[in-house]
Design a protein around this motif. Structure first.
Motif, short mmCIF file in Angstrom:
data_model
loop_
_atom_site.label_atom_id
_atom_site.label_comp_id
_atom_site.label_asym_id
_atom_site.label_seq_id
_atom_site.Cartn_x
_atom_site.Cartn_y
_atom_site.Cartn_z
N LEU A 63 0.74 -1.28 -0.15
CA LEU A 63 -0.05 0.07 0.02
C LEU A 63 0.80 1.23 0.13
O LEU A 63 0.29 2.50 -0.04
N GLN A 64 2.17 1.08 -0.10
CA GLN A 64 2.96 2.43 -0.07
C GLN A 64 2.45 3.28 -1.43
O GLN A 64 2.02 2.56 -2.25
N PRO A 65 2.76 4.54 -1.40
CA PRO A 65 3.34 5.39 -0.11
C PRO A 65 2.60 5.49 1.08
O PRO A 65 2.94 6.21 1.88
N ALA A 66 1.23 5.06 1.23
CA ALA A 66 0.43 5.23 2.36
C ALA A 66 0.89 4.57 3.33
O ALA A 66 1.39 3.54 3.58
N GLU A 67 0.75 5.38 4.72
CA GLU A 67 0.97 4.65 5.95
C GLU A 67 -0.01 3.83 6.56
O GLU A 67 -1.33 4.44 6.49
N VAL A 68 0.10 2.76 7.05
CA VAL A 68 -0.93 1.81 7.69
C VAL A 68 -0.99 1.88 9.30
O VAL A 68 0.24 1.67 9.74
N SER A 69 -2.04 1.94 9.87
CA SER A 69 -1.82 2.08 11.29
C SER A 69 -2.09 0.40 11.86
O SER A 69 -1.40 0.24 13.03
N LYS A 70 -2.87 -0.19 11.27
CA LYS A 70 -3.44 -1.47 11.88
C LYS A 70 -3.73 -2.62 10.78
O LYS A 70 -4.45 -1.98 9.56
N VAL A 71 -3.56 -3.81 10.82
CA VAL A 71 -4.20 -4.75 9.69
C VAL A 71 -4.80 -5.97 10.50
O VAL A 71 -4.29 -6.36 11.31
N VAL A 72 -5.95 -6.32 9.95
CA VAL A 72 -6.72 -7.61 10.48
C VAL A 72 -6.95 -8.37 9.27
O VAL A 72 -7.76 -7.86 8.37
N LEU A 73 -6.43 -9.51 9.46
CA LEU A 73 -6.63 -10.36 8.32
C LEU A 73 -7.43 -11.54 8.58
O LEU A 73 -7.63 -12.31 9.78
N ASP A 74 -8.50 -11.85 7.70
CA ASP A 74 -9.47 -13.01 7.84
C ASP A 74 -9.02 -14.17 6.78
O ASP A 74 -9.30 -13.89 5.49
#
Length: 541
Positions: A295-306
């Protein structure tokens, strides 16, 4: 035109010239000539006759023969090309079924029409030979890049010269609005090579993700040598692309190697792809980590995987949302293609609101069903309880850790939860019977009354009905259509039945009904395990 000694050598010379020009075997041209002469002879002697022509490969002399085959009396159909054993005795000493009588017949004079027909046969054979040679030459080159010369453009499709014939670059395989003029040089990816009756049989592409991968292989020696591997490519042709790479040498940075000194390597690929912007991303086995990179260049706070649904939720700061999604959803779409996951992007505020809604929903569930005040219900939710089953059947100690809950209160909570669940099960069972559910399904181990009710509503009312269900019909699943993933709802999906559990339930039902032999299943499982073991040994070797 008469086949005489004057033009016997001319036949061979013509065959040689045509074969040399088209780069095919002279024998194929001579066979085509033999067929065309035989066709002309049949028009002279009769179409029913079996006339064959043989051209001497040294002298060019054409020999015309008539062939008659001995057949059984009841099978005689063509009097010109077949005869019975009795009839054959006039010409043969001891004739047997299957034997042939070969007689030489005078050469034919070829009129203008016959000569034209012969020419068409030869041309057709030569074209077929050319196409076979082209297919044989290119069939193993699918998946590689080729340099070609533009010949012409037809309805947006570009026909190119590949040296041994023509290939086609279809309109939808071109980047953006590319246009070419005759004699322009073009570099393409050979997407497919297949036998076709007419038209080009080599299909090219400039939009395929593999085209970009092959270009990087040409520009980056480390990729060609196998030190760096391209793990995934996603493209929006002519606009933007993402490519995931991994290095098998700890001293080599895969991203830096692909970028090159002052961006020289990646710039060469960009120039070939009409200025397509390329994000080079480090591959990671851990899917959430890889997605954060993708997802760069965006910054990610949290990821939840199903993992089961192949779906992932990504939480980003408010100011990063538009960057993560990209113009017209381009960034998230490419990241989804690269990771092969469905991605839901939400802001931190959206996630907080959703969590609050879930908290309130669970609080209300416990208030309504367990006759609790709001504060006590919130305590249960805060401790991680999500449904009545967890309260009813959890170990007593897990309830005692809640502030203000003693053993008596915990037992009372569990008793209330069990009463509610039993009442719900009884109502569901009555409803299922009213819908027509039979005892064979109701008594099947592994299905709750609520599940039976849901199945009966979906017209699954007997064990036989249940045994014919597919696992995805019960547990739900995902289908990919035209590159887009679509959700298939399962009948038992609301009860958190996994695909593996659905498979096990259906197989158990089939065994109970005698449709499947358990011994055969065990044998297949053992065989599969042995194959997996062999594959593992080969990989390790």
């Amino acid at each position: 035109m008469a086949i005489t000694s004057a033009n016997q050598l001319e036949l061979l010379q013509t065959a040689e010239a045509v074969a040399r020009e088209k780069m095919i075997d002279p024998a194929l041209v001579i066979e085509a000539m033999e067929e065309s002469l035989a066709r002309a002879a049949k028009s002279r002697y009769g179409a029913e006759m079996d006339i064959r022509v043989s051209i001497d490969r040294k002298t060019g002399r054409a020999t015309f023969t008539r062939v008659r085959t001995v057949v059984e009396d009841e099978l005689l159909e063509n009097y010109q090309a077949e005869f019975t054993v009795e009839q054959a005795k006039q010409y043969m000493e001891d004739p047997e079924v299957g034997q042939q009588l070969i007689e030489e017949v005078p050469p034919v004079e070829m009129g203008r029409i016959a000569a034209q027909s012969a020419k068409q046969v030869i041309l057709q054979k030569v074209r077929e030979a050319e196409r076979d040679r082209q297919y044989e030459e290119f069939k193993d080159r699918a998946g590689t890049i080729i340099n070609a010369l533009v010949k012409r453009e037809e309805y947006g499709n570009v026909i190119v010269d590949v040296g041994a014939g023509e290939a086609i670059l279809r309109r939808n395989e071109k980047i953006g609005r590319e246009s070419y003029r005759p004699n322009d040089r073009i570099r393409c990816y050979i997407k497919d090579v297949r036998r076709e009756q007419r038209g080009p049989q080599i299909f090219l592409s400039r939009t395929a993700p593999e085209f970009m991968a092959e270009l990087f292989k040409m520009e980056v020696p480390e990729i060609y040598d196998g030190i760096i591997e391209i793990k995934a490519v996603a493209r929006d042709p002519g606009s933007r692309a993402k490519i995931a790479v991994i290095s098998y040498d700890g001293s080599i940075d895969p991203v830096g190697a692909c970028v090159g000194m002052r961006g020289s390597r990646v710039q060469a690929v960009v120039n070939e792809l009409q200025g397509e912007k390329i994000d080079i991303i480090p591959w990671n086995e851990d899917q959430p980590t890889f997605l954060v990179n993708a997802l760069q260049p965006a910054e990610v706070s949290k990821v939840v995987l199903d993992e089961e649904a192949g779906k992932i939720e990504v939480v980003v700061p408010e100011e990063q949302l538009s960057l993560a999604i990209g113009r017209r959803g381009q960034n998230v779409r490419l990241a989804s293609q690269l990771t092969n996951l469905d991605i839901d992007i939400m802001t931190e505020a959206d996630e907080s609101a959703r969590r609050q809604a879930e908290f309130e929903e669970r609080t209300k569930l416990f208030m309504d069903n367990l006759d609790l005040d709001e504060f006590f219900a919130q305590l249960l939710v805060s401790e991680g309880f999500t449904n009545l089953e967890e309260v009813a059947y959890v170990e007593l100690d897990e309830l005692l850790v809640i502030d203000g809950v003693d053993e008596g209160t915990a037992q009372e909570l569990q008793a209330r939860a069990r009463d509610v669940l039993e009442a719900a099960a009884k109502a569901a069972l009555e409803n299922a019977r009213a819908l027509g559910a039979e005892d064979s399904l109701i008594e099947f181990d592994g299905l709750t009354p609520q599940m039976v009710e849901a199945l009966a509503k979906d017209d699954v009312k007997t064990l036989e009905d249940f045994a014919t269900c597919a696992d995805w019909e019960l547990a739900g699943g995902w289908t990919t259509v035209d590159g887009e993933r679509h959700k298939d709802d399962g009948v038992l999906e609301p009860f958190d039945v996994s695909l593996e559990e659905a498979q096990q339930l259906v197989m158990t039902a089939r065994i109970l009904l005698g449709w499947v032999d358990p011994a055969e299943l065990e044998a297949e499982a053992e065989e599969g395990a042995e194959e997996d073991g062999e594959l593992t040994e080969e990989t390790e070797a």
